[in-house]
Structures are given as structure tokens and as C-alpha cells.
Design a protein around this motif. Structure first.
Motif, PDB file in Angstrom:
ATOM      1  N   SER A  98       0.703  -1.249   0.005  1.00 26.13           N
ATOM      2  CA  SER A  98      -0.028   0.002  -0.087  1.00 26.13           C
ATOM      3  C   SER A  98       0.939   1.255   0.168  1.00 26.13           C
ATOM      4  O   SER A  98       0.292   2.189  -0.535  1.00 26.13           O
ATOM      5  N   PRO A 124       2.397   2.891  -4.413  1.00 32.03           N
ATOM      6  CA  PRO A 124       1.870   3.480  -5.630  1.00 32.03           C
ATOM      7  C   PRO A 124       2.488   5.094  -5.502  1.00 32.03           C
ATOM      8  O   PRO A 124       2.838   5.456  -6.665  1.00 32.03           O
ATOM      9  N   ARG A 168      -5.355  -3.013 -12.519  1.00 31.51           N
ATOM     10  CA  ARG A 168      -6.329  -2.963 -11.648  1.00 31.51           C
ATOM     11  C   ARG A 168      -5.992  -4.103 -10.489  1.00 31.51           C
ATOM     12  O   ARG A 168      -5.725  -5.203 -11.099  1.00 31.51           O
ATOM     13  N   ASN A 197      -4.039  -2.898  -1.890  1.00 32.26           N
ATOM     14  CA  ASN A 197      -4.185  -1.917  -2.781  1.00 32.26           C
ATOM     15  C   ASN A 197      -5.881  -2.306  -3.492  1.00 32.26           C
ATOM     16  O   ASN A 197      -6.021  -1.823  -4.647  1.00 32.26           O
ATOM     17  N   ARG A 235      -7.687  -0.404  -6.261  1.00 31.35           N
ATOM     18  CA  ARG A 235      -6.890   0.462  -7.082  1.00 31.35           C
ATOM     19  C   ARG A 235      -6.407   0.275  -8.546  1.00 31.35           C
ATOM     20  O   ARG A 235      -6.018  -0.974  -8.607  1.00 31.35           O
ATOM     21  N   THR A 236      -6.363   1.056  -9.270  1.00 27.32           N
ATOM     22  CA  THR A 236      -5.677   1.102 -10.575  1.00 27.32           C
ATOM     23  C   THR A 236      -4.369   1.820 -10.310  1.00 27.32           C
ATOM     24  O   THR A 236      -4.409   3.067 -10.142  1.00 27.32           O
ATOM     25  N   ILE A 237      -3.261   0.923 -10.607  1.00 25.82           N
ATOM     26  CA  ILE A 237      -1.855   1.416 -10.201  1.00 25.82           C
ATOM     27  C   ILE A 237      -1.311   1.797 -11.650  1.00 25.82           C
ATOM     28  O   ILE A 237      -1.129   0.819 -12.562  1.00 25.82           O
TER      29      ILE A 237
END
Length: 242
Positions: free
Chosen positions: A48, A51, A178, A184, A187-189
Motif C-alpha cells: 500500500s 503507489p 487494476r 491495494n 486501485r488501478t496503479i
């Protein structure tokens, strides 16, 4: 989260011939007067805290500076709910080797600047400061040139002082992932310069040499010439095919 994990051809050629070879590559990828500062980010899609570090690496990749940013996705987070889609055992092993040289163990996100300084990869001020310091000291003791020949990569390393390993890295300039589970989840990183393959071509001992090898996995490639203490003697990026 920290980890305690510690986990082809070579042909030496005369200097005059190497100079001619480098000259023939000029239209494909010119040799810079110095070399780029190498920034290696050790990261994971399951972390986490990563990103922001990935975003910083993306900024560095897009600034057009004399920097070679590379994202190495480690495997030691994969026991959680999400398996990193780009995790490589070679990335975990590379970070473990740095941990032995630099101290501090393996953790994410870690940025290693020019093979000699390890710090928190999301600390933009510290990362940029370390890059600026390295830029002042960077020189190409081992000038590196890369060129495509069909499906083959030709790597030329010029004569110089020092000795080290010639490492080939294949990477993709960008991905958006995604993440469905884990820290995470949802979330889309956005990810930049994602390393897809790492291999050692051989040793450089100060004499001009060339290697021919299949192009590695990934849309782009880079070569790093690095001493046993982490010092970087030369580095260059191929550039995406046009």
C-alpha cells in the motif's frame, strides 16, 4: 512490510573495430557524453506504500532527464491476497544483493540510486536529491551502445577503467494494473518502466567487447555495467522500436 528474503555470445574486439561499430550504431541510439543515472525502484502491487513511489518513478521517466528509471517488482509480497503480475525472482535477488552491500534489509518501496544509495522510494525530495548528487559524479568509464539487428540485440561496451558485470534488462514503458485484492484492492496503479526480464551477459574487464543476444522480454531494453560494490561504470537505454 519488510522482508528477510536474501533470497550470448561474447567476443572481445580491437578498439578500432569497436569504434567503427559504435559509429555504425549512431543512427539507432547515440552514445551520451556521460551516462544516465540509474534509479532502481523495488516495489510490489501488494504494497500500500508503493503507489506514490511508482508515481514518482513515472514522473522521472517522463521528464526527459539523463535518468534511467527501472521498476523491479519483488516476489516477497505474493503470499498475501494478491500476486503481483510483474513480480520476478530476479528482482528479489537483485534487491537482496543490494541489502548486503548497503545494509538495511529488503523493503518496499526502496529506491537504489546509481547502485550506491538506498532510500525510501516515495520520498521525492530524498530521491531527487540523491539523483542530483549522482548526476554530478556520473561518468561513462564503460561507454555502452545498444542496437537492434532484426530480433537480435547488439551490445557494445567500450574500453575503460574498471571491471564489472554486464546486465541486460528488458522493460515495458508503461502499464496500468487494476488490483483486485490485498492492501491495494480496488486501485488501478499506473506503472512506469516495468522490468520484465533480467539477465547477465558476461563480464567487462576494461577492454572493448560486444555481445549479441536475443531481444529480452519487454518493449524496451537497457544495459548496466556494474562493479561488485554496486558502482556503475556504464549504462544505456535502447529506446522503443519505431
Amino acid at each position: 512490510m519488510r522482508s528477510i528474503t536474501r533470497s550470448t555470445l561474447r567476443r572481445t574486439i580491437p578498439l578500432a573495430l569497436l569504434a567503427a561499430l559504435i559509429g555504425s550504431f549512431a543512427g539507432t541510439r547515440a552514445v551520451a557524453a556521460g551516462r544516465p543515472v540509474v534509479v532502481e525502484l523495488f516495489t510490489s502491487q501488494s504494497c500500500s506504500s508503493c503507489p506514490p513511489a511508482e508515481a514518482l518513478l513515472g514522473q522521472l521517466a517522463g521528464e526527459g532527464r539523463e535518468v534511467l528509471p527501472l521498476a523491479f517488482h519483488v516476489t516477497y509480497w505474493d503470499h498475501l491476497d494478491w500476486r503481483d503480475t510483474y513480480a520476478l525472482p530476479a528482482a528479489t535477488a537483485r534487491q537482496a544483493a543490494y541489502a548486503k552491500k548497503l545494509g538495511g534489509g529488503s523493503y518496499t518501496p526502496e529506491a537504489v540510486i546509481d547502485g550506491r544509495v538506498g532510500l525510501v522510494g516515495s520520498d521525492a525530495g530524498a530521491v531527487r536529491g540523491a539523483i542530483a548528487t549522482a548526476e554530478g559524479a556520473a561518468s561513462a568509464e564503460a561507454p555502452v551502445t545498444l542496437a537492434r539487428r532484426g530480433g537480435t540485440l547488439v551490445v557494445a561496451v567500450g574500453a575503460g577503467q574498471g571491471a564489472g558485470t554486464v546486465t541486460l534488462v528488458g522493460f515495458d514503458p508503461s502499464h496500468a494494473t487494476r488490483v483486485a485484492r490485498g492492501e491495494n484492492a480496488g486501485r488501478t496503479i499506473a506503472q512506469a518502466n516495468v522490468v520484465r526480464a533480467v539477465s547477465d551477459l558476461g563480464r567487462w574487464s576494461g577492454q572493448a567487447a560486444t555481445w549479441e543476444t536475443p531481444l529480452p522480454a519487454g518493449a524496451d531494453a537497457a544495459v548496466i555495467v556494474q562493479g561488485a560494490d554496486g558502482r556503475i561504470f556504464g549504462a544505456a537505454r535502447l529506446g522503443p522500436a519505431t
